[in-house]
Design an enzyme around this catalytic site. Sequence first.
Site, PDB file in Angstrom:
ATOM      1  N   ASP A 216       0.832  -1.209   0.000  1.00 53.29           N
ATOM      2  CA  ASP A 216       0.000   0.000   0.000  1.00 53.29           C
ATOM      3  C   ASP A 216       0.869   1.263   0.000  1.00 53.29           C
ATOM      4  O   ASP A 216       0.358   2.374  -0.165  1.00 53.29           O
ATOM      5  CB  ASP A 216      -0.997   0.004   1.174  1.00 53.29           C
ATOM      6  CG  ASP A 216      -0.313  -0.032   2.527  1.00 53.29           C
ATOM      7  OD1 ASP A 216       0.914  -0.280   2.588  1.00 53.29           O
ATOM      8  OD2 ASP A 216      -1.012   0.186   3.539  1.00 53.29           O
ATOM      9  N   SER A 217       2.197   1.106   0.120  1.00 55.35           N
ATOM     10  CA  SER A 217       3.114   2.236  -0.099  1.00 55.35           C
ATOM     11  C   SER A 217       2.936   2.807  -1.503  1.00 55.35           C
ATOM     12  O   SER A 217       3.384   3.924  -1.775  1.00 55.35           O
ATOM     13  CB  SER A 217       4.565   1.800   0.120  1.00 55.35           C
ATOM     14  OG  SER A 217       4.885   0.683  -0.691  1.00 55.35           O
TER      15      SER A 217
ATOM     16  N   ASP B 168      -1.054  -6.147  -0.099  1.00 57.07           N
ATOM     17  CA  ASP B 168      -1.417  -5.485   1.163  1.00 57.07           C
ATOM     18  C   ASP B 168      -2.917  -5.205   1.207  1.00 57.07           C
ATOM     19  O   ASP B 168      -3.485  -4.701   0.229  1.00 57.07           O
ATOM     20  CB  ASP B 168      -0.717  -4.112   1.248  1.00 57.07           C
ATOM     21  CG  ASP B 168       0.507  -4.096   2.140  1.00 57.07           C
ATOM     22  OD1 ASP B 168       0.768  -5.085   2.851  1.00 57.07           O
ATOM     23  OD2 ASP B 168       1.207  -3.060   2.125  1.00 57.07           O
TER      24      ASP B 168
ATOM     25  N   LYS C 282      -1.315  -9.407   2.968  1.00 53.19           N
ATOM     26  CA  LYS C 282      -0.618  -8.941   4.172  1.00 53.19           C
ATOM     27  C   LYS C 282      -1.504  -7.936   4.884  1.00 53.19           C
ATOM     28  O   LYS C 282      -2.212  -7.160   4.231  1.00 53.19           O
ATOM     29  CB  LYS C 282       0.735  -8.297   3.812  1.00 53.19           C
ATOM     30  CG  LYS C 282       1.480  -7.761   5.048  1.00 53.19           C
ATOM     31  CD  LYS C 282       2.955  -7.464   4.785  1.00 53.19           C
ATOM     32  CE  LYS C 282       3.231  -6.189   4.045  1.00 53.19           C
ATOM     33  NZ  LYS C 282       2.725  -4.972   4.731  1.00 53.19           N
TER      34      LYS C 282
ATOM     35  N   GLU D 136      -1.562  -5.333   8.639  1.00 53.66           N
ATOM     36  CA  GLU D 136      -0.759  -4.745   9.713  1.00 53.66           C
ATOM     37  C   GLU D 136      -1.410  -4.990  11.072  1.00 53.66           C
ATOM     38  O   GLU D 136      -2.638  -4.927  11.197  1.00 53.66           O
ATOM     39  CB  GLU D 136      -0.608  -3.227   9.501  1.00 53.66           C
ATOM     40  CG  GLU D 136       0.186  -2.866   8.250  1.00 53.66           C
ATOM     41  CD  GLU D 136       0.374  -1.363   8.093  1.00 53.66           C
ATOM     42  OE1 GLU D 136       0.015  -0.586   9.010  1.00 53.66           O
ATOM     43  OE2 GLU D 136       0.876  -0.954   7.029  1.00 53.66           O
TER      44      GLU D 136
ATOM     45  N   GLU E  85       9.137  -4.133  10.692  1.00 48.44           N
ATOM     46  CA  GLU E  85       9.514  -2.840  10.113  1.00 48.44           C
ATOM     47  C   GLU E  85      10.073  -1.894  11.164  1.00 48.44           C
ATOM     48  O   GLU E  85       9.425  -1.635  12.192  1.00 48.44           O
ATOM     49  CB  GLU E  85       8.304  -2.183   9.420  1.00 48.44           C
ATOM     50  CG  GLU E  85       8.644  -0.801   8.858  1.00 48.44           C
ATOM     51  CD  GLU E  85       7.675  -0.253   7.836  1.00 48.44           C
ATOM     52  OE1 GLU E  85       6.824  -1.007   7.332  1.00 48.44           O
ATOM     53  OE2 GLU E  85       7.783   0.953   7.539  1.00 48.44           O
TER      54      GLU E  85
HETATM   55  N1  MHF Z   1       8.806   4.952  -0.356  1.00 49.55           N
HETATM   56  C1  MHF Z   1       8.471   4.398   0.805  1.00 49.55           C
HETATM   57  N2  MHF Z   1       9.356   3.597   1.430  1.00 49.55           N
HETATM   58  C2  MHF Z   1       9.060   3.027   2.629  1.00 49.55           C
HETATM   59  O1  MHF Z   1       9.895   2.280   3.164  1.00 49.55           O
HETATM   60  C3  MHF Z   1       7.794   3.312   3.215  1.00 49.55           C
HETATM   61  C4  MHF Z   1       6.896   4.152   2.514  1.00 49.55           C
HETATM   62  N3  MHF Z   1       7.256   4.694   1.342  1.00 49.55           N
HETATM   63  N4  MHF Z   1       5.671   4.437   3.006  1.00 49.55           N
HETATM   64  C5  MHF Z   1       5.194   3.760   4.164  1.00 49.55           C
HETATM   65  C6  MHF Z   1       6.260   3.483   5.112  1.00 49.55           C
HETATM   66  C7  MHF Z   1       6.838   4.696   5.828  1.00 49.55           C
HETATM   67  N5  MHF Z   1       8.177   4.268   6.103  1.00 49.55           N
HETATM   68  C8  MHF Z   1       9.155   4.872   6.915  1.00 49.55           C
HETATM   69  C9  MHF Z   1       9.454   6.208   6.795  1.00 49.55           C
HETATM   70  C10 MHF Z   1      10.471   6.769   7.555  1.00 49.55           C
HETATM   71  C11 MHF Z   1      11.170   6.000   8.494  1.00 49.55           C
HETATM   72  C12 MHF Z   1      12.293   6.576   9.289  1.00 49.55           C
HETATM   73  O2  MHF Z   1      13.380   6.097   9.208  1.00 49.55           O
HETATM   74  N6  MHF Z   1      12.096   7.606  10.088  1.00 49.55           N
HETATM   75  C13 MHF Z   1      13.161   8.242  10.857  1.00 49.55           C
HETATM   76  C14 MHF Z   1      12.616   9.395  11.640  1.00 49.55           C
HETATM   77  C15 MHF Z   1      12.010  10.437  10.773  1.00 49.55           C
HETATM   78  C16 MHF Z   1      11.309  11.499  11.589  1.00 49.55           C
HETATM   79  O3  MHF Z   1      11.417  11.510  12.814  1.00 49.55           O
HETATM   80  O4  MHF Z   1      10.638  12.311  10.950  1.00 49.55           O
HETATM   81  C17 MHF Z   1      13.784   7.288  11.863  1.00 49.55           C
HETATM   82  O5  MHF Z   1      14.959   7.531  12.194  1.00 49.55           O
HETATM   83  O6  MHF Z   1      13.133   6.349  12.317  1.00 49.55           O
HETATM   84  C18 MHF Z   1      10.837   4.677   8.627  1.00 49.55           C
HETATM   85  C19 MHF Z   1       9.829   4.111   7.834  1.00 49.55           C
HETATM   86  C20 MHF Z   1       8.406   2.959   5.533  1.00 49.55           C
HETATM   87  N7  MHF Z   1       7.426   2.839   4.480  1.00 49.55           N
HETATM   88  C1  KIV Z   2       7.451  -2.217   2.473  1.00 52.12           C
HETATM   89  C2  KIV Z   2       6.338  -2.819   3.111  1.00 52.12           C
HETATM   90  C3  KIV Z   2       6.602  -3.885   4.055  1.00 52.12           C
HETATM   91  C4  KIV Z   2       4.947  -2.412   2.877  1.00 52.12           C
HETATM   92  O1  KIV Z   2       4.083  -2.753   3.638  1.00 52.12           O
HETATM   93  C5  KIV Z   2       4.574  -1.572   1.723  1.00 52.12           C
HETATM   94  O2  KIV Z   2       5.372  -1.371   0.793  1.00 52.12           O
HETATM   95  O3  KIV Z   2       3.425  -1.110   1.715  1.00 52.12           O
HETATM   96 MG    MG Z   3       2.271  -1.706   3.400  1.00 55.53          MG
END
Ligand code: MHF
Ligand code: KIV
Ligand code: MG
Length: 273
Positions: free
Chosen positions: A49-50, A88, A118, A120, A187
């Site tokens: 769903d991303s 998803d 899948k 959540e 995740e």
């Molecule tokens: N393009 C894309 N890739 C992804 O992996 C993804 C999506 N979209 N959309 C849904 C979620 C959102 N995702 C994320 C987004 C950011 C962090 C991240 O690393 N955040 C930082 C903090 C950022 C903040 O505080 O604003 C961290 O250090 O955890 C983790 C997962 C993973 N998923």
């Molecule tokens: C990357 C993952 C695990 C996901 O749920 C997504 O792409 O929506």
């Molecule tokens: Mg997803």
Amino acid sequence: MSVQSAARRLTAPDIRARKGGEPIVSLTSYHAHTARLVDPHVDFMLVGDSLGMVMHGMETTVPVTVEMMILQGQAVMRGSSRALVVVDLPFGSYEGSPQQAFATASKVLKETGAGAIKLEGGRRMAETVRFLADRGVPVMGHVGLTPQAINTLGSFKALGRDEASAELILNDARAIADAGAFAIVLEAISEPLARQITAEVAPPTIGIGGSPACDGQILVLEDMLGLSDRVPRFVKKFAEIGPAIGAAVEAYASEVRSRSFPAAEHVYAPKKV
Ligand SMILES: Nc1nc(=O)c2c([nH]1)NC[C@@H]1CN(c3ccc(C(=O)N[C@@H](CCC(=O)O)C(=O)O)cc3)CN21
Ligand SMILES: CC(C)C(=O)C(=O)O
Ligand SMILES: [Mg+2]
């Protein structure tokens, strides 16, 4: 089954059987053309769903609909033949009750031909995971950072980094493993927690920001290709496709403006009579 399809498509039980073995390889895929490129190299593809954020520029995954997931699920099935395809279930299409989840999941499997869904959530979804698994729907779980809960979480950030929240996520993973999930996405959680969950639960764990301790890995394809403008910390860019597209489009624009494209070989001559 057609006579030509010699190599059969991987199934949820095939993935389940990979626990503790060779790492499980996975990427997201939303389109027929990317599915065709990814299919030979992965064990499963996730129609995530991303896609709402990546394809449509949405701020979160909350607005994504079942219809969007079905259209892209159909595209990915058309473009692949070998990998398991997992779709998803989007926000709002399954959390209400096990019955709602079964109605959505069965519609997705019927209309796409995908091999699994899948969803959540941990303990709160365990009853639903069991309900689906008992009725012929293979369920991949997803715990740790669950992006569909953005409005209660406040932001996308790693979870389970202190003892109390790690304990909650461990219990989430245990609950959906016991309920019959065939694999579990972890995740954005810390490595020690991912290691403990992977050691304890029977189904394979698939990490995205889940450390090498998991039984497999998944990334968003556009992120690892360098097509996304901002990516989470856990992403490694295996290519920089974005600048390559920009350069190609720039060359095209310049050739159109100078009338050097189209050239003679791109032009239809009149039919000889
Ligand atoms: N393009 C894309 N890739 C992804 O992996 C993804 C999506 N979209 N959309 C849904 C979620 C959102 N995702 C994320 C987004 C950011 C962090 C991240 O690393 N955040 C930082 C903090 C950022 C903040 O505080 O604003 C961290 O250090 O955890 C983790 C997962 C993973 N998923
Ligand atoms: C990357 C993952 C695990 C996901 O749920 C997504 O792409 O929506
Ligand atoms: Mg997803």
